[in-house]
Design a protein around this motif. Structure first.
Motif, PDB file in Angstrom:
ATOM      1  N   LEU A 214      25.260  31.826  64.760  1.00  0.00           N
ATOM      2  CA  LEU A 214      25.366  31.718  66.220  1.00  0.00           C
ATOM      3  C   LEU A 214      25.515  33.097  66.841  1.00  0.00           C
ATOM      4  N   PHE A 215      26.330  33.949  66.223  1.00  0.00           N
ATOM      5  CA  PHE A 215      26.513  35.304  66.747  1.00  0.00           C
ATOM      6  C   PHE A 215      25.177  36.054  66.807  1.00  0.00           C
ATOM      7  N   LEU A 216      24.324  35.806  65.803  1.00  0.00           N
ATOM      8  CA  LEU A 216      23.000  36.436  65.803  1.00  0.00           C
ATOM      9  C   LEU A 216      22.156  35.912  66.962  1.00  0.00           C
ATOM     10  N   ASP A 217      22.169  34.590  67.178  1.00  0.00           N
ATOM     11  CA  ASP A 217      21.398  34.007  68.274  1.00  0.00           C
ATOM     12  C   ASP A 217      21.858  34.557  69.626  1.00  0.00           C
ATOM     13  N   LEU A 218      23.159  34.730  69.788  1.00  0.00           N
ATOM     14  CA  LEU A 218      23.684  35.274  71.045  1.00  0.00           C
ATOM     15  C   LEU A 218      23.320  36.748  71.191  1.00  0.00           C
ATOM     16  N   LEU A 219      23.281  37.465  70.059  1.00  0.00           N
ATOM     17  CA  LEU A 219      22.884  38.877  70.114  1.00  0.00           C
ATOM     18  C   LEU A 219      21.442  39.003  70.613  1.00  0.00           C
ATOM     19  N   VAL A 220      20.569  38.117  70.154  1.00  0.00           N
ATOM     20  CA  VAL A 220      19.168  38.144  70.586  1.00  0.00           C
ATOM     21  C   VAL A 220      19.081  38.030  72.103  1.00  0.00           C
ATOM     22  N   LEU A 221      19.884  37.140  72.662  1.00  0.00           N
ATOM     23  CA  LEU A 221      19.884  36.963  74.119  1.00  0.00           C
ATOM     24  C   LEU A 221      20.465  38.187  74.827  1.00  0.00           C
ATOM     25  N   LYS A 222      21.484  38.785  74.235  1.00  0.00           N
ATOM     26  CA  LYS A 222      22.091  39.973  74.823  1.00  0.00           C
ATOM     27  C   LYS A 222      21.112  41.152  74.819  1.00  0.00           C
ATOM     28  N   CYS A 307      27.120  29.400  47.423  1.00  0.00           N
ATOM     29  CA  CYS A 307      26.207  30.536  47.218  1.00  0.00           C
ATOM     30  C   CYS A 307      25.113  30.570  48.284  1.00  0.00           C
ATOM     31  N   ILE A 308      24.644  29.405  48.703  1.00  0.00           N
ATOM     32  CA  ILE A 308      23.635  29.363  49.766  1.00  0.00           C
ATOM     33  C   ILE A 308      24.224  29.881  51.073  1.00  0.00           C
ATOM     34  N   MET A 309      25.472  29.487  51.373  1.00  0.00           N
ATOM     35  CA  MET A 309      26.122  29.986  52.585  1.00  0.00           C
ATOM     36  C   MET A 309      26.305  31.499  52.509  1.00  0.00           C
ATOM     37  N   GLY A 310      26.617  32.017  51.316  1.00  0.00           N
ATOM     38  CA  GLY A 310      26.732  33.462  51.140  1.00  0.00           C
ATOM     39  C   GLY A 310      25.415  34.169  51.401  1.00  0.00           C
ATOM     40  N   THR A 311      24.322  33.562  50.931  1.00  0.00           N
ATOM     41  CA  THR A 311      22.994  34.135  51.169  1.00  0.00           C
ATOM     42  C   THR A 311      22.648  34.094  52.652  1.00  0.00           C
ATOM     43  N   LYS A 312      23.056  33.017  53.326  1.00  0.00           N
ATOM     44  CA  LYS A 312      22.826  32.925  54.771  1.00  0.00           C
ATOM     45  C   LYS A 312      23.504  34.083  55.505  1.00  0.00           C
ATOM     46  N   ILE A 313      24.724  34.421  55.067  1.00  0.00           N
ATOM     47  CA  ILE A 313      25.445  35.539  55.686  1.00  0.00           C
ATOM     48  C   ILE A 313      24.712  36.850  55.431  1.00  0.00           C
ATOM     49  N   THR A 318      21.298  41.225  57.763  1.00  0.00           N
ATOM     50  CA  THR A 318      20.036  41.967  57.855  1.00  0.00           C
ATOM     51  C   THR A 318      19.375  41.755  59.213  1.00  0.00           C
ATOM     52  N   ALA A 319      19.345  40.483  59.654  1.00  0.00           N
ATOM     53  CA  ALA A 319      18.729  40.163  60.942  1.00  0.00           C
ATOM     54  C   ALA A 319      19.502  40.790  62.101  1.00  0.00           C
ATOM     55  N   PHE A 320      20.832  40.869  61.951  1.00  0.00           N
ATOM     56  CA  PHE A 320      21.671  41.487  62.992  1.00  0.00           C
ATOM     57  C   PHE A 320      21.285  42.947  63.165  1.00  0.00           C
ATOM     58  N   CYS A 321      21.112  43.639  62.042  1.00  0.00           N
ATOM     59  CA  CYS A 321      20.728  45.051  62.082  1.00  0.00           C
ATOM     60  C   CYS A 321      19.337  45.217  62.696  1.00  0.00           C
ATOM     61  N   GLU A 322      18.408  44.345  62.284  1.00  0.00           N
ATOM     62  CA  GLU A 322      17.040  44.431  62.797  1.00  0.00           C
ATOM     63  C   GLU A 322      16.995  44.166  64.300  1.00  0.00           C
ATOM     64  N   GLU A 323      17.841  43.251  64.765  1.00  0.00           N
ATOM     65  CA  GLU A 323      17.865  42.942  66.193  1.00  0.00           C
ATOM     66  C   GLU A 323      18.393  44.117  67.002  1.00  0.00           C
ATOM     67  N   LEU A 324      19.344  44.851  66.436  1.00  0.00           N
ATOM     68  CA  LEU A 324      19.836  46.055  67.128  1.00  0.00           C
ATOM     69  C   LEU A 324      18.727  47.088  67.270  1.00  0.00           C
ATOM     70  N   ASN A 349      25.274  48.962  56.763  1.00  0.00           N
ATOM     71  CA  ASN A 349      26.203  48.780  55.635  1.00  0.00           C
ATOM     72  C   ASN A 349      27.195  47.663  55.973  1.00  0.00           C
ATOM     73  N   PRO A 350      26.693  46.420  56.086  1.00  0.00           N
ATOM     74  CA  PRO A 350      27.563  45.319  56.495  1.00  0.00           C
ATOM     75  C   PRO A 350      28.507  44.894  55.370  1.00  0.00           C
ATOM     76  N   SER A 351      29.582  44.225  55.750  1.00  0.00           N
ATOM     77  CA  SER A 351      30.513  43.689  54.756  1.00  0.00           C
ATOM     78  C   SER A 351      29.916  42.413  54.159  1.00  0.00           C
ATOM     79  N   GLU A 352      30.030  42.268  52.846  1.00  0.00           N
ATOM     80  CA  GLU A 352      29.511  41.091  52.154  1.00  0.00           C
ATOM     81  C   GLU A 352      30.653  40.250  51.625  1.00  0.00           C
ATOM     82  N   ILE A 353      30.392  38.947  51.491  1.00  0.00           N
ATOM     83  CA  ILE A 353      31.369  38.055  50.884  1.00  0.00           C
ATOM     84  C   ILE A 353      31.223  38.163  49.373  1.00  0.00           C
ATOM     85  N   LYS A 354      32.323  38.469  48.701  1.00  0.00           N
ATOM     86  CA  LYS A 354      32.287  38.728  47.265  1.00  0.00           C
ATOM     87  C   LYS A 354      32.978  37.615  46.483  1.00  0.00           C
ATOM     88  N   VAL A 355      32.548  37.471  45.236  1.00  0.00           N
ATOM     89  CA  VAL A 355      33.202  36.577  44.278  1.00  0.00           C
ATOM     90  C   VAL A 355      33.983  37.452  43.312  1.00  0.00           C
TER      91      VAL A 355
END
Length: 388
Positions: A214-222, A307-313, A318-324, A349-355
């Motif tokens: 959602l934050f990404l979608d709102l960034l696109v609008l911003k 793991c799928i949710m981690g990949t989504k993040i 990546t998309a957040f950076c590209e949108e900037l 250099n975004p923060s990643e969710i780690k195991v």
């Protein structure tokens, strides 16, 4: 007759109400600011303690005669450990969980009044979260309900004593009708608490980690608003740019807080899912537990869901950076161009969710674990063939 369209705050409110409902069934609705430990919470803790004590005593008494019973009993231990980790994390981070819930509700209220585009993005986010929740709920319902149904059918169709779980109560003779019913009742309580507890833990994982999209979608609008303002040399361009910079900082902080809350949950989920899958596969080969075929669905589902949710993040980062990078820098004033440079460097250099603090929570990690499980499974087959 026209269908009433729910406002984003109402849609998100329905998700939160469902979360409150499932969490309250296991006495762990920590997202409620008025939450207090209650009789259901105490009953849940008693069931967990009883499970470990009785499973230990049962394995100790049977191990000398049948060592494979240890593997059979170990199948569900992974799920119990996952549930305990989720419960402890919920209590440990109760204030943070409640705070994020209120924070998200305020965010929906703030942005739903900013225009149809924002309202559409908010509703789209709620729809995404609902779809995943329904899918996960169906897996638990099919697997949990199926295991209970199989047990009931075998109770009436077989002359032998059939049990839902793998422990006996010391001092209770299961060969008597009363002893058998007491054991089966405790099994059912532990099983239902476990199923709803795991589902509740998955719910707040899905709700919280479903928001970065959602934050990404709102960034696109911003960014779109900023580019339009910059092209028109509007005085609002600098204010909109500052909003984007603050939005990226909020996004980064939100991910860091979620990583902190879910650190132990993610690690326990991935490790114990792998062990449970291995034990369950071996039991399937031996044919000793009919419910193993459905239980392995839960184990694999838990592994790949996280793991799928981690990949989504990761994809979202990546998309957040590209949108900037989609900001039209050439339309901005020089001082504003300089303001965006540090954010672009940070976004790369975004923060990643780690195991466990070193493995990324991603589908690639799940595939590596699956490959390891396959290797161990082939060794099991060879071991059984040699013994036969």
């Amino acid at each position: 007759m026209t269908t009433k369209i729910l406002r984003p705050t109402e849609s998100f409110g329905k998700i939160i109400k469902f979360f409150h409902l499932i969490s309250s069934l296991v006495g762990a609705d920590v997202a409620d600011e008025n939450y207090r430990v209650n009789i259901i919470t105490i009953t849940l803790i008693i069931c967990i303690v009883a499970y470990f004590i009785f499973t230990g005593t049962t394995v100790a008494s049977v191990f000398s005669e049948n060592w494979t019973y240890l593997l059979e009993a170990s199948c569900m231990v992974g799920s119990v450990l996952q549930g305990i980790t989720k419960l402890i994390s919920a209590f440990a981070f109760a204030k943070e969980i409640c705070g994020i819930r209120i924070e998200l509700e305020n965010l929906y209220r703030e942005y739903e009044v900013k225009g149809d585009d924002y309202a559409e993005a908010l509703n789209k986010s709620c729809e995404r979260v609902w779809q995943v929740i329904k899918m996960v709920g169906q897996v638990y319902f099919v697997a949990g309900g199926g295991i209970i149904l199989i047990t009931i059918v075998l109770i009436f169709a077989s002359n032998e004593k059939v049990f839902l779980m793998h422990f006996m109560i010391p001092g209770i003779d299961v060969d008597t009708q009363v002893g058998y019913l007491m054991t089966l009742t405790l099994h059912t309580m532990c099983f239902l608490f476990g199923a709803f507890g795991l589902f509740a833990g998955d719910l707040f994982f899905l709700i919280f980690l479903g928001q970065p999209m959602l934050f990404l979608d709102l960034l696109v609008l911003k960014v779109k608003s900023l580019n339009e303002a910059a092209a028109e040399n509007s005085s609002n361009a600098e204010r909109l740019l500052i909003e984007i910079i603050e939005w990226h900082q909020y996004y980064t902080d939100y991910n860091l807080r979620c990583n902190r809350i879910f650190y132990y949950i993610n690690s326990m989920q991935i490790v114990t899912s792998g062990i449970s899958i291995i034990c369950t596969l071996y039991i399937i080969l031996l044919g000793d537990w009919p419910g193993a075929y459905l239980y392995i669905l839960v184990a694999f589902g838990g592994l790949y869901l996280y793991c799928i949710m981690g990949t989504k993040i990761q994809t979202c980062n990546t998309a957040f950076c590209e949108e900037l990078w989609n900001i039209n820098f050439y339309d901005l004033e020089v001082k504003n161009q300089k303001m965006i440079i540090p954010i672009l460097m940070k976004a790369q250099n975004p923060s990643e969710i780690k195991v466990g603090g070193f493995l990324p929570l991603s589908v690639q990690t799940a595939l590596q674990i699956t490959k390891t499980i396959y290797g161990i499974f082939t060794m099991m087959l060879r071991f059984l063939e040699e013994n036969q």
